[in-house]
Design a protein around this motif. Structure first.
Motif, mmCIF file in Angstrom:
data_model
loop_
_atom_site.group_PDB
_atom_site.id
_atom_site.type_symbol
_atom_site.label_atom_id
_atom_site.label_comp_id
_atom_site.label_asym_id
_atom_site.label_seq_id
_atom_site.Cartn_x
_atom_site.Cartn_y
_atom_site.Cartn_z
ATOM 1 N N THR A 1 2.501 40.604 19.182
ATOM 2 C CA THR A 1 2.672 40.308 20.365
ATOM 3 C C THR A 1 2.332 40.092 20.855
ATOM 4 N N ASP B 1 6.213 33.250 22.976
ATOM 5 C CA ASP B 1 6.259 34.288 21.545
ATOM 6 C C ASP B 1 8.205 34.463 21.020
ATOM 7 N N ARG C 1 10.548 34.622 13.605
ATOM 8 C CA ARG C 1 9.946 34.872 14.797
ATOM 9 C C ARG C 1 9.044 33.596 15.011
ATOM 10 N N LYS D 1 6.187 31.447 17.218
ATOM 11 C CA LYS D 1 5.040 31.610 18.232
ATOM 12 C C LYS D 1 4.166 30.515 18.351
#
Length: 433
Positions: A50, A129, A188, A190
Motif C-alpha cells: 500500500t 488505493d 482492494r 489499486k
C-alpha cells in the motif's frame, strides 16, 4: 509476541497505531516515520504494497497507556513489525501516530448489495488505493462481477477472504472474473498514475444451490451444466455420480470444469406442458451431499416456431438417406426430400424437375397440426440466384406449388422447378393443438 492494531478510525485500516507487547497495549508516538515503517505496519495488518500515510490530530489525546513506542526503524521488507527495531518510552505526551493504509475504506454489512468503483460509470481516479470490506451476517455468499474495465496492467482488482486469508482472485486488463464464494470479501482496487477507465460493478448475495447451475435451453434437449469449481468452493462433499436427473440413470458428463446434462427432453423423466405458443419442459437435478438430498429445478420453455431448411445441390451426387435428407438436427421438424408425389426416395439420376418436401413435426409432437407461416424457395442456375415467396399463411402463392395435408403434423410441399437447378427451401413453421 508483538501485536498491532489501528484503533478508533473509520475502518480496520485506519486509526491510532497501538502495539501490544508482553500482554499490554501501548501506542506509537507521533514522530516522523519513513514510508518503510508505515508499510511494515500495514504489512503486519495484512495490507501489503500500500501507500500509507500518517495524519495528525489537531489536539492532544487524553489517552493513557503503560508505554509508548517512540522509535521504530524498518527496511520496508519486513512482514511484521516484530522484525523492526523499536524503543519505548514512558510517555508520548498525549500525541500519538495515526495511520491510513488506504486512501479510502468502505464497509458493508448487508446480505445483498451492489458495489462500484469511484465515479462509476464514469472514469475512476488514477493513483488511488481503496479497500472495500463486505462483512454480511454469518453464512456463505456469492460475489459476481457484472462490469470490469481496466485501462492498463497497473490497475488491479484483488479479492480476498480476509487480510491474511485466501486470495480469491487478482485481476487486471482483459481478465475473466469467475464467481467467488466466501463468508466475507476484502476487495482492494489499486490504480496507477496513468490512464483510467470505467472501472467495475459487482454484487453479492447469499449462496443458493441454484447458483451451481447454468441452463442453455436447446430446441430438443437440455443444456444444463453444474459448475464443478463452484461446487468445490462451496465445500460440498458430493460424488459426481450422485448428481442425476429425475431418472437416476441420467448422469452428467464431465467436460472441463462443467458437469453437462445434454439429454433429450423426451428422456430422463421430463414432463411437458403445451400452451398455444410454447412447450414447457420440466425436470430436476438431484444431488446428495453428506447424506442430505438437494434438488435444483430445471425448466425450459420452447417457442413453437422454427425454421424448416433444406439445401439441394443438383451438381452433387446426393443419396437421399436419413443423414442428408433431413433438416438441421436442432430443428423441431423433419424435412425429407423426394422427386415424385409417391414419396419415393430416389437417387440423383431420377430427378425429373419436381421437388417434393415432406415436412413432419418431430415425434414428440406428432399429434399437433403443422402450419407453414411462409416459405421461400431460392433456385440457382448458371450462377444466377432467384428467390420466390411460394407459401404465405399455409397457402400456396404460385401455380407450380401444391400443399397437401396428409395427417396431423405432416405436410407435403410440392414444387415444380426446371431441370438441373439447385434449390434452397426455407420455411417459418409452427404448430398448434
Amino acid at each position: 509476541g508483538v501485536e498491532i492494531r489501528l484503533f478508533g478510525g473509520s475502518s480496520p485500516a485506519d486509526g491510532r497505531v497501538d502495539i501490544k507487547e508482553n500482554g499490554q497495549w501501548g501506542s506509537l508516538c507521533d514522530n516522523n516515520y519513513g514510508l518503510a515503517e508505515l508499510q511494515v505496519i500495514c504489512n503486519t495488518l495484512g495490507y501489503r504494497d500500500t501507500l500509507p500515510y500518517l495524519y495528525h490530530l489537531p489536539s492532544l489525546e487524553m489517552h493513557r497507556v503503560p508505554f509508548g513506542v517512540n522509535q521504530m526503524t524498518c527496511s520496508g521488507m519486513e512482514d511484521h513489525i516484530a522484525q523492526c527495531q523499536m524503543s519505548t518510552t514512558a510517555s508520548c505526551h498525549h500525541r500519538y501516530a495515526h495511520l491510513k493504509c488506504f486512501d479510502s475504506v468502505q464497509q458493508f454489512y448487508s446480505t445483498t448489495g451492489t458495489l462500484t468503483s469511484d465515479n462509476y460509470p464514469g472514469r475512476y481516479n488514477p493513483n488511488t488505493d481503496n479497500l472495500y470490506i463486505i462483512k454480511p451476517p454469518p453464512g456463505l455468499y456469492k460475489l459476481s462481477v457484472d462490469v470490469f474495465q481496466m485501462a492498463d496492467i497497473g490497475d488491479i482488482l484483488q479479492i480476498k477472504e480476509s487480510p491474511f486469508g485466501k486470495e480469491l482472485g487478482k485481476y487486471s486488463v482483459s481478465s475473466y472474473i469467475p464467481v467467488a464464494l466466501s463468508s466475507q470479501f476484502w476487495i482492494r482496487f489499486k490504480t496507477d498514475d496513468q490512464r483510467s477507465a470505467r472501472g467495475f460493478k459487482l454484487h453479492w448475495s447469499p449462496f443458493d444451490f441454484k447458483d451451481l447451475l447454468s441452463l442453455n435451453c436447446e430446441v430438443n434437449r437440455w443444456g444444463a451444466a453444474i459448475n464443478i469449481t463452484l461446487l468445490k468452493m462451496a465445500n460440498l462433499q458430493v460424488n459426481y455420480s450422485d448428481i442425476y436427473m429425475t431418472d437416476p440413470d441420467c448422469y452428467g458428463q464431465i467436460v472441463g470444469d462443467k458437469l453437462l446434462f445434454n439429454q433429450l427432453y423426451s428422456e430422463c423423466g421430463s414432463t411437458k406442458n403445451i400452451s398455444h405458443f410454447y412447450i414447457t419442459y420440466q425436470n430436476n437435478l438431484t444431488f446428495i451431499s453428506e447424506n442430505v438430498t438437494h434438488e435444483i429445478p430445471l425448466e425450459c420453455q420452447i417457442f413453437k416456431d422454427d425454421r424448416v431448411l433444406h439445401n439441394h445441390q443438383i451438381d452433387e451426387n446426393l443419396e437421399l438417406d436419413d443423414d442428408n435428407a433431413n433438416g438441421s438436427t436442432e430443428s423441431l421438424f423433419h424435412v425429407d426430400l423426394y422427386y415424385d408425389s409417391e414419396l419415393t426416395q430416389t437417387d440423383e439420376d431420377q430427378f425429373s424437375g419436381k421437388l417434393v418436401y415432406r415436412i413432419t413435426v418431430k415425434e414428440d409432437h406428432y399429434d399437433h397440426y403443422l402450419l407453414l407461416a411462409q416459405c421461400f424457395l431460392t433456385t440457382k442456375k448458371n450462377g444466377i440466384d432467384e428467390t420466390f415467396l411460394i407459401v404465405k399463411n399455409s397457402s400456396p402463392l404460385l401455380e407450380n406449388v401444391i400443399i397437401k395435408y396428409l395427417e396431423k403434423g405432416v405436410i407435403v410441399l410440392e414444387v415444380q422447378v426446371s431441370d438441373n437447378v439447385s434449390s434452397y427451401l426455407e420455411c417459418e413453421a409452427s404448430w398448434k393443438l
